[in-house]
Write a protein that holds these residues in place. Structure first.
Motif, PDB file in Angstrom:
ATOM      1  N   GLN A 251       0.856  -1.194   0.000  1.00 16.23           N
ATOM      2  CA  GLN A 251       0.000   0.000   0.000  1.00 16.23           C
ATOM      3  C   GLN A 251       0.890   1.241   0.000  1.00 16.23           C
ATOM      4  N   GLN A 290      -2.439   8.773  -9.365  1.00 12.71           N
ATOM      5  CA  GLN A 290      -2.488   8.134 -10.694  1.00 12.71           C
ATOM      6  C   GLN A 290      -1.107   7.652 -11.123  1.00 12.71           C
ATOM      7  N   LYS A 293      -0.407   4.450  -9.428  1.00 15.42           N
ATOM      8  CA  LYS A 293      -1.261   3.381  -9.965  1.00 15.42           C
ATOM      9  C   LYS A 293      -0.769   2.940 -11.340  1.00 15.42           C
ATOM     10  N   GLN A 294      -0.389   3.907 -12.166  1.00 18.65           N
ATOM     11  CA  GLN A 294       0.111   3.565 -13.504  1.00 18.65           C
ATOM     12  C   GLN A 294       1.395   2.740 -13.433  1.00 18.65           C
ATOM     13  N   GLY A 296       1.935   0.444 -11.217  1.00 17.81           N
ATOM     14  CA  GLY A 296       1.679  -0.867 -10.614  1.00 17.81           C
ATOM     15  C   GLY A 296       1.252  -0.851  -9.162  1.00 17.81           C
ATOM     16  N   TYR A 297       1.201   0.335  -8.550  1.00 12.28           N
ATOM     17  CA  TYR A 297       0.816   0.404  -7.131  1.00 12.28           C
ATOM     18  C   TYR A 297      -0.663   0.785  -7.044  1.00 12.28           C
ATOM     19  N   GLN A 298      -1.513  -0.206  -7.343  1.00 13.42           N
ATOM     20  CA  GLN A 298      -2.952   0.062  -7.405  1.00 13.42           C
ATOM     21  C   GLN A 298      -3.507   0.501  -6.060  1.00 13.42           C
ATOM     22  N   ASN A 299      -2.906  -0.003  -4.993  1.00 13.87           N
ATOM     23  CA  ASN A 299      -3.400   0.327  -3.656  1.00 13.87           C
ATOM     24  C   ASN A 299      -2.709   1.590  -3.137  1.00 13.87           C
ATOM     25  N   THR A 300      -2.951   2.690  -3.840  1.00 11.16           N
ATOM     26  CA  THR A 300      -2.379   3.988  -3.448  1.00 11.16           C
ATOM     27  C   THR A 300      -3.512   4.889  -3.021  1.00 11.16           C
TER      28      THR A 300
END
Ligand code: SF4
Ligand code: SF4
Length: 304
Positions: A251, A290, A293-294, A296-300
């Motif tokens: 996270q 964003q 997330k772009q 690879g850290y979707q859980n931001t």
């Protein structure tokens, strides 16, 4: 084993990891961040505090202080921190509840008994205990590991909230009992880091890489101050570091600056920091979310 001091035990916290947590703030830190929102946790020893909003200027505290450490200035009490022996005599004398001593020692057994009173909330929410500060990894590690072992043996989740500036051996000691490390990277630019925290970020990044290799569960937390440590380039450097060192991050928490610490400095009788820190704009924060997330850290997320 020496017993560390605790400044606060915060119940029902939802910002210190998953679920509802009970957070223990240990006193004493290895860094001195200018934006610290808990400056009462920076020194390892107990400190007198006075809430100027509550002080009515009656002078009773000054009359009873055996060290003559209190004077009245502009209608409120002022404590000479050098003369004060932290005896606590003035606290009971203040009917306005304006005075306190920050820092109380709890024997491990007593602290565990106090904490587990909240276990129903932890079990219902997937929460637990978070050990914070100050810097928990700079406290007496026999005490900290004993505390963690006892909580772990009862099946409770324990998070470690750390600035990363402590010997790696200390992290190795708690690895078997820690569910998540809430790991701060205050600034990726080392000059900015040194100027605003008092230390280099080299050891912090080394420890982060080692924890990643050791398989620790890590939530990365970054306090963001506009124009200081929040540029897109800075964040890309953080991402590059994580990739180059294969640090698995579960996270990412982007923590916009807030001013709470400045009022506490006043209560401690210390000078406010002469800074003009401000949080990043909402637009920039969303851009950074964003960006992570772009990559690879979707859980931001914004906030803890
Ligand atoms: S006793 Fe309390 S209200 Fe009176 S001067 Fe001292 S701090 Fe202020
Ligand atoms: S804690 Fe004791 S020494 Fe310090 S200001 Fe209060 S009465 Fe004086």
């Amino acid at each position: 084993m020496s017993t560390p001091l605790v400044t606060n035990i915060q119940r029902y916290s939802i910002h210190d990891g998953d679920g509802i947590r009970t957070t223990v703030f240990f006193k004493g830190c290895t860094m001195a961040c200018k934006w610290c929102h808990n400056p009462e946790t920076q020194e390892f020893s107990a400190e007198p505090m006075r809430n100027g909003d509550r002080c009515g200027g009656c002078g009773r505290c000054a009359e009873v202080c055996p060290e003559h450490a209190i004077s009245l200035e502009n209608g409120i009490s002022v404590t000479d921190r050098e003369s004060c022996t932290r005896c606590g005599t003035c606290i009971d004398e203040c009917y306005n509840d304006a005075r306190s001593i920050s820092g109380r020692a709890y024997p491990v057994k007593e602290l565990v008994e106090l904490l587990v009173k909240d276990r129903m909330h932890w079990e219902a929410s997937g929460g637990g205990v978070t050990l914070s500060g100050g810097e928990v990894m700079a406290q007496d590690m026999d005490y900290i590991t004993d505390l963690m072992k006892r909580l772990h043996a009862k099946g409770h989740s324990i998070n470690i909230d750390t600035c990363g500036f402590a010997p790696y051996e200390n992290y190795e000691k708690v690895l078997p009992y820690a569910n998540v490390f809430l790991y701060d990277v205050k600034a990726i630019n080392d000059e900015v880091h040194k100027a605003n925290t008092g230390v280099s970020n080299k050891l912090i990044l080394e420890n982060l890489a080692k924890l990643g290799k050791a398989g620790a569960r890590i939530y990365l937390r970054m306090p963001l101050i506009s124009g200081l440590n929040d540029s897109t380039d800075d964040m890309l450097r953080v991402i590059d570091f994580l990739r180059e060192n294969s640090v698995p991050i579960l996270q990412v928490n982007l923590l916009p600056y807030h001013e709470l610490g400045q009022d506490k400095l006043e209560k401690l009788g210390k000078a406010r920091h002469d800074t003009n820190f401000a949080p990043p704009s909402n637009e920039h924060l969303n851009e950074l979310v964003q960006l992570f997330k772009q990559n690879g850290y979707q859980n931001t997320r914004i906030g803890g």
